[in-house]
Design a protein around this motif. Structure first.
Motif, PDB file in Angstrom:
ATOM      1  N   UNK A 157      68.824  19.810  68.726  1.00 37.05           N
ATOM      2  CA  UNK A 157      69.484  19.589  70.008  1.00 37.05           C
ATOM      3  C   UNK A 157      70.509  18.483  69.838  1.00 37.05           C
ATOM      4  N   UNK A 158      71.627  18.634  70.524  1.00 35.64           N
ATOM      5  CA  UNK A 158      72.706  17.661  70.401  1.00 35.64           C
ATOM      6  C   UNK A 158      73.176  17.199  71.771  1.00 35.64           C
ATOM      7  N   UNK A 159      73.616  15.958  71.827  1.00 33.17           N
ATOM      8  CA  UNK A 159      74.316  15.457  72.994  1.00 33.17           C
ATOM      9  C   UNK A 159      75.442  14.554  72.503  1.00 33.17           C
ATOM     10  N   UNK A 160      76.268  14.072  73.423  1.00 32.29           N
ATOM     11  CA  UNK A 160      77.519  13.444  73.019  1.00 32.29           C
ATOM     12  C   UNK A 160      77.770  12.133  73.762  1.00 32.29           C
ATOM     13  N   UNK A 161      78.447  11.232  73.066  1.00 32.25           N
ATOM     14  CA  UNK A 161      78.931   9.997  73.666  1.00 32.25           C
ATOM     15  C   UNK A 161      80.454  10.059  73.653  1.00 32.25           C
ATOM     16  N   UNK A 162      81.060  10.116  74.831  1.00 32.76           N
ATOM     17  CA  UNK A 162      82.513  10.067  74.966  1.00 32.76           C
ATOM     18  C   UNK A 162      82.877   8.651  75.408  1.00 32.76           C
ATOM     19  N   UNK A 193      90.822  19.932  75.500  1.00 37.27           N
ATOM     20  CA  UNK A 193      89.716  20.706  76.081  1.00 37.27           C
ATOM     21  C   UNK A 193      88.569  19.816  76.544  1.00 37.27           C
ATOM     22  N   UNK A 194      87.861  20.301  77.573  1.00 37.93           N
ATOM     23  CA  UNK A 194      86.529  19.813  77.893  1.00 37.93           C
ATOM     24  C   UNK A 194      85.571  20.849  77.331  1.00 37.93           C
ATOM     25  N   UNK A 195      84.653  20.419  76.475  1.00 38.63           N
ATOM     26  CA  UNK A 195      83.730  21.350  75.825  1.00 38.63           C
ATOM     27  C   UNK A 195      82.346  21.178  76.451  1.00 38.63           C
ATOM     28  N   UNK A 196      81.773  22.294  76.907  1.00 37.38           N
ATOM     29  CA  UNK A 196      80.456  22.309  77.517  1.00 37.38           C
ATOM     30  C   UNK A 196      79.465  22.801  76.465  1.00 37.38           C
ATOM     31  N   UNK A 197      78.542  21.924  76.089  1.00 33.63           N
ATOM     32  CA  UNK A 197      77.620  22.228  74.987  1.00 33.63           C
ATOM     33  C   UNK A 197      76.275  22.699  75.526  1.00 33.63           C
ATOM     34  N   UNK A 198      75.827  23.845  75.004  1.00 33.09           N
ATOM     35  CA  UNK A 198      74.521  24.398  75.357  1.00 33.09           C
ATOM     36  C   UNK A 198      73.668  24.439  74.099  1.00 33.09           C
ATOM     37  N   UNK A 228      68.566  32.830  68.103  1.00 37.42           N
ATOM     38  CA  UNK A 228      69.439  33.424  67.088  1.00 37.42           C
ATOM     39  C   UNK A 228      70.912  33.101  67.329  1.00 37.42           C
ATOM     40  N   UNK A 229      71.309  32.847  68.576  1.00 38.32           N
ATOM     41  CA  UNK A 229      72.705  32.505  68.859  1.00 38.32           C
ATOM     42  C   UNK A 229      73.009  31.044  68.558  1.00 38.32           C
ATOM     43  N   UNK A 230      71.962  30.240  68.393  1.00 36.90           N
ATOM     44  CA  UNK A 230      72.169  28.828  68.093  1.00 36.90           C
ATOM     45  C   UNK A 230      72.770  28.079  69.259  1.00 36.90           C
ATOM     46  N   UNK A 231      73.418  26.966  68.953  1.00 38.15           N
ATOM     47  CA  UNK A 231      74.116  26.193  69.975  1.00 38.15           C
ATOM     48  C   UNK A 231      75.404  26.910  70.365  1.00 38.15           C
ATOM     49  N   UNK A 232      75.776  26.765  71.609  1.00 42.86           N
ATOM     50  CA  UNK A 232      76.983  27.426  72.114  1.00 42.86           C
ATOM     51  C   UNK A 232      77.889  26.374  72.739  1.00 42.86           C
TER      52      UNK A 232
END
Length: 292
Positions: free
Chosen positions: A178-183, A248-253, A262-266
């Motif tokens: 699982x990933x999250x981000x610091x902007x 871009x604004x990227x929305x991470x799932x 099977x689709x992994x992170x999107x």
């Protein structure tokens, strides 16, 4: 059979390296008004790469797998630690990175955060843990894993984005990442998150933009066709897990959020100009500026 996750990021004991670099920047110009020799500006970057690996033997009456295999647990940590970024105020960024490694609010240094996290291996709630120098490479064993990395994903002279990835394996067919981000806004010295990136009462319009970008990403024209590609269209939602990248604004799932493992992170990339009326002025300015 060896049940061991192969680490890609970190090996060895505590290691520290330093990286110092400069960014040469110039603004785009036209032929009619461009100076013969555009000025070069320098943005000094001083970064330390920190890593820590700690291994354990799990002990106790139940500390066996498949009746006979020993169980080990490995912790691997990796951080790209910023010491200086162009003379900007980065204390809040450093604090966020410390918290991403260890949520203990009493910890104030990155080294202490790494040490505290390494002292909490996967399986510690179940087994007694005895530190070992290394995990035997010969013979079968079960190896639990915990890996955390904090690394720069994108960077310019106005903002920097760190990706925080956490991998856990505690048995079963596979682990989970699982990933999250610091902007981080380098000009204001503050974090950019979902709550301060968008104006209020925007959820429906933003969800429409995400659906549209997803359909374009998967080369389909309908929601039904998107579902056929594996997306859980009945549970699509506006994730608050975002990062900025270019225009871009990227929305991470993360896995299972809107699709099967099977689709992994999107990552759903939404160009800022398609949702600019939903952005707060500061974020709109950051994404619309031309910077390097």
């Amino acid at each position: 059979m060896r049940f061991n996750y192969a680490p890609l990021l970190v090996t060895g004991a505590l290691a520290v390296g330093s990286i110092i670099c400069s960014i040469a920047c110039s603004s785009p110009t036209s032929e009619s008004n461009s100076p013969v020799n555009p000025a070069i500006t320098n943005f000094e970057v001083n970064q330390t790469v920190k890593s820590l690996t700690k291994n354990y033997l799990c002990e106790g009456e139940d500390a066996v797998f498949a009746d006979s295999l020993k169980i080990y647990s490995s912790v691997q940590l990796f951080v790209e630690w910023p010491n200086e970024l162009g003379g900007k105020e980065i204390k809040a960024l450093q604090d966020s990175l410390i918290k991403s490694i260890s949520p203990d609010s009493t910890i104030k240094s990155i080294d202490a955060a790494l040490t505290a996290s390494a002292d909490q291996p996967e399986g510690i709630d179940t087994y007694k843990m005895s530190p070992v120098d290394s995990i035997p490479q010969s013979g079968p064993s079960m190896v639990y894993s915990k890996m955390t990395s904090a690394s720069v994903l994108s960077f310019n002279t106005d903002y920097i984005v760190y990706k925080i990835s956490n991998y856990i394996y505690s048995g079963g067919a596979h682990g989970i990442t699982e990933s999250h981000y610091i902007n981080y806004d380098l000009n204001s010295g503050s974090a950019i998150n979902f709550e301060n990136a968008f104006i209020p009462n925007f959820e429906n319009k933003l969800l429409d933009a995400i659906k549209s970008s997803l359909m374009e990403q998967y080369s389909v024209s309908t929601i039904d066709a998107l579902q056929e590609r594996g997306i859980f269209t009945d549970q699509l939602f506006v994730t608050h897990n975002i990062y900025l990248d270019g225009y871009d604004v990227v929305f991470h799932y993360n896995p299972y959020d809107i699709g099967p493992y099977a689709l992994g992170s999107i990552d759903v990339r939404v160009p800022y100009y398609t949702i600019q009326e939903l952005l707060t002025p500061n974020v709109k300015q950051l994404l619309s500026k031309v910077s390097i």
